[in-house]
Design an enzyme around this catalytic site. Sequence first.
Site, PDB file in Angstrom:
ATOM      1  CE1 TYR A  76      33.420  38.435  34.992  1.00 15.99           C
ATOM      2  CE2 TYR A  76      33.421  38.286  32.321  1.00 15.99           C
ATOM      3  CZ  TYR A  76      34.006  38.318  33.677  1.00 15.99           C
ATOM      4  OH  TYR A  76      35.406  38.376  33.647  1.00 15.99           O
ATOM      5  NE  ARG A 110      36.382  44.949  43.380  1.00 18.02           N
ATOM      6  CZ  ARG A 110      35.563  44.875  44.484  1.00 18.02           C
ATOM      7  NH1 ARG A 110      36.372  44.795  45.654  1.00 18.02           N
ATOM      8  NH2 ARG A 110      34.525  45.067  44.233  1.00 18.02           N
ATOM      9  CE1 TYR A 120      42.174  37.453  31.805  1.00 15.78           C
ATOM     10  CE2 TYR A 120      43.889  36.289  32.929  1.00 15.78           C
ATOM     11  CZ  TYR A 120      43.063  36.619  31.671  1.00 15.78           C
ATOM     12  OH  TYR A 120      43.236  36.022  30.516  1.00 15.78           O
ATOM     13  CG  PHE A 121      42.822  39.119  41.695  1.00 17.53           C
ATOM     14  CD1 PHE A 121      43.451  37.875  41.143  1.00 17.53           C
ATOM     15  CD2 PHE A 121      42.180  38.885  42.578  1.00 17.53           C
ATOM     16  CE1 PHE A 121      43.211  36.526  41.657  1.00 17.53           C
ATOM     17  CE2 PHE A 121      42.134  37.799  43.552  1.00 17.53           C
ATOM     18  CZ  PHE A 121      42.600  36.681  43.217  1.00 17.53           C
ATOM     19  CB  SER A 180      31.174  41.682  19.090  1.00 22.54           C
ATOM     20  OG  SER A 180      32.129  40.701  20.025  1.00 22.54           O
ATOM     21  CG  ASN A 181      33.384  43.007  24.222  1.00 21.97           C
ATOM     22  OD1 ASN A 181      32.688  44.032  24.303  1.00 21.97           O
ATOM     23  ND2 ASN A 181      33.285  42.101  24.988  1.00 21.97           N
ATOM     24  CB  SER A 215      37.192  36.406  36.172  1.00 26.30           C
ATOM     25  OG  SER A 215      36.853  37.475  37.180  1.00 26.30           O
ATOM     26  CE1 TYR A 269      42.867  46.272  30.957  1.00 23.84           C
ATOM     27  CE2 TYR A 269      44.303  47.484  29.198  1.00 23.84           C
ATOM     28  CZ  TYR A 269      43.962  47.193  30.533  1.00 23.84           C
ATOM     29  OH  TYR A 269      44.528  47.616  31.845  1.00 23.84           O
ATOM     30  CE  LYS A 307      35.708  35.055  31.843  1.00 22.89           C
ATOM     31  NZ  LYS A 307      36.369  35.027  30.645  1.00 22.89           N
TER      32      LYS A 307
END
Length: 346
Positions: A151, A232, A179-180, A35-36, A126, A12, A155
């Site tokens: 996860y 968020r 990243y937010f 794979s993603n 992240s 993405y 990071k």
Amino acid sequence: MSKILVTGGCGYIGGHTIVDLAEHGYDVISVDDLSNGYLQMNAGISEILKRPVKNYQVNLCNLEDTRAIFEEHPDISGVIHFAAFKSVPESVSKPLEYFRNNLGSLINVLSCCKEYQIKQFVFSSSCSVYGNADHLPVTEATPMKEAESPYARTKQIGEQICRDFAHANPTISIALLRYFNPVGAHPSALIGELNERPENLVPVVTQTAIGKRASMTVFGNDYDTRDGSCIRDYIHVMDIANAHTRSIQKMEEGVLPTGCEVLNLGTGNGVSVMELIQAFEKVSGVRLNYTIGPRREGDVIAVYADNSKAVNMLGWKPKYDIDSMMKTAWDWELSLKKKEETARLN
Ligand code: WQD
């Protein structure tokens, strides 16, 4: 024309970044083992750019296969490393796979940067490294809290690996971009987020609105926030993409010095789940079928960025507001439905 290697280039954020890099004059190659990522992303990128972008279907945990790409392209001047597993709940059930994949691939790519004397490296980090911060907005100096998931821990450890590597290799510039919440899609609706069973909010909203899902659940409205739902910092994926292009540009200009710089990529605006749903309903004209359910384990109550360091160092300014984020996300979902209907007819 500088050549940039984008790992996770069929994903993405990687896919949208390839478009922004190419539109700013960079020659780009992609590596993604799918794979993603999705080959559909690579096709969409080619449609937007009107030329192909080569993707190497290589698992970056295989050092020899990774080195072969650098052997073939001795003119790579910078690397942007997105490739990683990124599902928070999946990381809880499969921690070893996450550590092996996310850290093993990072170590291999960094070792190739050393061997092939790459001087620019951008690491996809992240806001999840902050956990439940004591003060908001969070700045880059806000201390990391205990990671909420394996996860998030990959990071945190990934950032430390980059720091130690930069210390041992003083000629390289490294940007750690936190990243937010990236949302939305390229305005052409030719690329966007692809995930059959998403867990994150915006694709769940658009799949519910288009009828792929019968309904959705708001995970809790009893938090200590202005309307009880979590807050968020949603940021358009093209704004995130442009920050990567600018990071490479500033490294080339010497504005981003050698060593490691941490930068928050958020808008600085906190938006609640209910506010996002209201924005979506206004923009799409669709009434969303949702119910209020129990809180989701591991959710941070509120997090949003102080982005002034990225704004000043990169000359970067997020362009998209929450309404345009919802519009591009909805346009993308509508274009997916049209593609599926066309495929059924042929
Ligand atoms: C946002 C809000 C949910 C789904 C993500 C990524 C993480 C990191 C940061 C990149 C929360 C609520 C969600 C639903 C809901 N990104 N929600 N119903 O948890 O902030 O983390 O962004 O590194 O990898 O996972 O994003 O979109 O999952 O949740 O109410 O069906 O939406 O409770 O408050 P999150 P999210």
